[in-house]
Design a protein around this motif. Sequence first.
Motif, PDB file in Angstrom:
ATOM      1  N   PRO B  31      17.289   6.791  36.935  1.00 46.04           N
ATOM      2  CA  PRO B  31      17.923   6.541  38.236  1.00 46.04           C
ATOM      3  C   PRO B  31      17.230   5.526  39.126  1.00 46.04           C
ATOM      4  O   PRO B  31      17.913   4.874  39.907  1.00 46.04           O
ATOM      5  N   ASP B  32      15.911   5.406  39.095  1.00 42.33           N
ATOM      6  CA  ASP B  32      15.297   4.437  40.009  1.00 42.33           C
ATOM      7  C   ASP B  32      14.213   3.646  39.287  1.00 42.33           C
ATOM      8  O   ASP B  32      13.978   3.835  38.099  1.00 42.33           O
ATOM      9  N   LEU B  33      13.564   2.773  40.024  1.00 38.82           N
ATOM     10  CA  LEU B  33      12.624   1.830  39.419  1.00 38.82           C
ATOM     11  C   LEU B  33      11.436   2.524  38.791  1.00 38.82           C
ATOM     12  O   LEU B  33      10.974   2.142  37.721  1.00 38.82           O
ATOM     13  N   ALA B  89       3.713  -3.221  44.336  1.00 38.74           N
ATOM     14  CA  ALA B  89       4.408  -4.235  45.131  1.00 38.74           C
ATOM     15  C   ALA B  89       5.796  -3.753  45.539  1.00 38.74           C
ATOM     16  O   ALA B  89       6.215  -3.932  46.687  1.00 38.74           O
ATOM     17  N   ALA B  90       6.492  -3.092  44.602  1.00 40.60           N
ATOM     18  CA  ALA B  90       7.834  -2.611  44.929  1.00 40.60           C
ATOM     19  C   ALA B  90       7.791  -1.509  45.969  1.00 40.60           C
ATOM     20  O   ALA B  90       8.622  -1.460  46.874  1.00 40.60           O
ATOM     21  N   TYR B  91       6.788  -0.619  45.860  1.00 40.16           N
ATOM     22  CA  TYR B  91       6.721   0.486  46.839  1.00 40.16           C
ATOM     23  C   TYR B  91       6.378  -0.053  48.214  1.00 40.16           C
ATOM     24  O   TYR B  91       6.956   0.380  49.218  1.00 40.16           O
ATOM     25  N   LYS B  96      12.805   2.452  47.433  1.00 42.03           N
ATOM     26  CA  LYS B  96      12.641   3.896  47.554  1.00 42.03           C
ATOM     27  C   LYS B  96      12.804   4.575  46.207  1.00 42.03           C
ATOM     28  O   LYS B  96      13.658   4.179  45.410  1.00 42.03           O
ATOM     29  N   PRO B  97      12.013   5.621  45.946  1.00 44.83           N
ATOM     30  CA  PRO B  97      12.315   6.462  44.791  1.00 44.83           C
ATOM     31  C   PRO B  97      13.513   7.359  45.080  1.00 44.83           C
ATOM     32  O   PRO B  97      13.967   7.439  46.220  1.00 44.83           O
ATOM     33  N   SER B 107       3.366   7.831  50.001  1.00 42.16           N
ATOM     34  CA  SER B 107       3.967   7.480  51.286  1.00 42.16           C
ATOM     35  C   SER B 107       3.070   7.935  52.433  1.00 42.16           C
ATOM     36  O   SER B 107       2.964   7.247  53.448  1.00 42.16           O
ATOM     37  N   ARG B 108       2.413   9.099  52.281  1.00 42.39           N
ATOM     38  CA  ARG B 108       1.499   9.536  53.329  1.00 42.39           C
ATOM     39  C   ARG B 108       0.185   8.768  53.274  1.00 42.39           C
ATOM     40  O   ARG B 108      -0.460   8.558  54.294  1.00 42.39           O
ATOM     41  N   ALA B 109      -0.201   8.353  52.090  1.00 44.25           N
ATOM     42  CA  ALA B 109      -1.459   7.615  51.971  1.00 44.25           C
ATOM     43  C   ALA B 109      -1.387   6.262  52.654  1.00 44.25           C
ATOM     44  O   ALA B 109      -2.372   5.794  53.218  1.00 44.25           O
ATOM     45  N   ILE B 110      -0.214   5.638  52.647  1.00 42.26           N
ATOM     46  CA  ILE B 110      -0.097   4.345  53.298  1.00 42.26           C
ATOM     47  C   ILE B 110       0.612   4.436  54.622  1.00 42.26           C
ATOM     48  O   ILE B 110       0.843   3.430  55.275  1.00 42.26           O
TER      49      ILE B 110
END
Lengths: 110, 121
Positions: B31-33, B89-91, B96-97, B107-110
């Motif tokens: 479904p996603d990258l 790079a994509a994230y 989005k996943p 997501s919380r780490a960055i």
Amino acid sequence: MSASEFLEICVLISLALLVLSFALITIRIVRGPTFADRVLALDMLVSTGIGFIAVIGVKTGFYLYIDIAIALGLVGFLATVAFARFVMHCGDVLGGESAMCYGSDSEKQR
Amino acid sequence: MSGFLDVLVGVMIVIGSLFAVVASVGLLRFPDLYTRMHAASKAGTLGSGLMLLALALEAPHLDIFTRAVAGVVFFLLTAPVSAHLLARAAYLTGVKPVPETEPDDYSRAIGVTRSDPEGER
């Protein structure tokens, strides 16, 4: 059936499967939703091409193909790294924010 | 002995190309990258590595064997690096996943808030 005939049949089956794999990867390149999907599919295409070269080398007996496979792997790795840096700088190219990639301020988010 | 080697090379080639087909089916249907990246960088590398090892087994000289094994080692070293660079790079640029990716620690780490920021631990 001797062993060399078995090897010939295996080479033909393997080439057919690799052509199917090329077709599926090409479908993903055409309808990848994001630019990163297309880069990933191109990386996979290079990897499958290396396998194809190896099978052709087994079929024909020209072992010079190994050098071509190694060079193709090196070029594919460098292309993926360069595309990843491009995605990092410019974001999704199809998402409409590609204008800043070609301007003078592309170095400010480095 | 040569007959046994021919059979072994044939089986390795067919298994490697089956791995390539499985990887491309996963590349098409996931479904996603990030899940597609699982298929491409694990199964794809394993498939082409198996086919190169088959070519190394069939080679009559030691230098060709060494080059093929060096190629396999090179692919095994570079595939995680390129997959990691592309995923990062994509994230960071906002790919989005899928929402089923439940503990999204990066997501919380960055410091990026997703649509469901109530992720437990």
